[in-house]
Design a protein around this motif. Structure first.
Motif, PDB file in Angstrom:
ATOM      1  N   PHE A  10       0.803  -1.204   0.000  1.00  0.00           N
ATOM      2  CA  PHE A  10       0.000   0.000   0.000  1.00  0.00           C
ATOM      3  C   PHE A  10       0.844   1.267   0.000  1.00  0.00           C
ATOM      4  CE2 PHE A  10      -2.668  -3.396   1.584  1.00  0.00           C
ATOM      5  CZ  PHE A  10      -3.769  -3.239   0.763  1.00  0.00           C
ATOM      6  N   SER A  14      -1.506   4.469  -1.534  1.00  0.00           N
ATOM      7  CA  SER A  14      -2.755   4.181  -0.819  1.00  0.00           C
ATOM      8  C   SER A  14      -3.476   5.453  -0.398  1.00  0.00           C
ATOM      9  CB  SER A  14      -2.469   3.322   0.406  1.00  0.00           C
ATOM     10  OG  SER A  14      -1.732   4.055   1.360  1.00  0.00           O
ATOM     11  N   TYR A  57      -7.943  -3.916  -0.651  1.00  0.00           N
ATOM     12  CA  TYR A  57      -7.493  -3.745   0.730  1.00  0.00           C
ATOM     13  C   TYR A  57      -7.076  -5.088   1.310  1.00  0.00           C
ATOM     14  CZ  TYR A  57     -12.378  -5.156   1.554  1.00  0.00           C
ATOM     15  OH  TYR A  57     -13.587  -5.815   1.544  1.00  0.00           O
TER      16      TYR A  57
END
Length: 104
Positions: A10, A14, A57
């Motif tokens: 991430f 992100s 996610y």
């Protein structure tokens, strides 16, 4: 399952997502990758262009996230369209999103 620390996936790309479960459970936050790509499809013999928005996610970050739930990503409110799906070995999950007041 991946043996690496999945948080590194991430890193720089992100956005923070905030989910307040409709059932009143505790607010959950986590890093997600937001993808908003143009997609074309034939509708009644006419080529139509639309936007497909999704988040990826870590599967454990949003347990219970499901169709119709509201989630805020990078300060923008979305709703979950359909049932989120785990990807490959299950370390990651993808959820398709729609925005209020738009057609996606």
């Amino acid at each position: 399952m991946l043996s690496e620390d999945i948080d590194v996936f991430f890193g720089d790309f992100s956005k923070v997502a905030v989910w307040s479960p409709a059932n009143g459970a505790a607010i959950q936050t986590g890093d997600v990758i937001l993808d908003s790509a143009d997609d074309s499809m034939a509708v009644g013999g006419i080529e139509a262009l639309g936007r497909n928005t999704s988040i990826i996610y870590a599967t454990g970050n949003f347990p219970g996230l499901d169709n119709g739930e509201r989630i805020t990503v990078g300060g923008v409110e979305y709703f979950v369209r359909g049932t989120p799906r785990t990807l490959d070995d299950g370390a990651f999950t993808q959820a398709w999103l729609g925005r209020y007041g738009t057609t996606n």
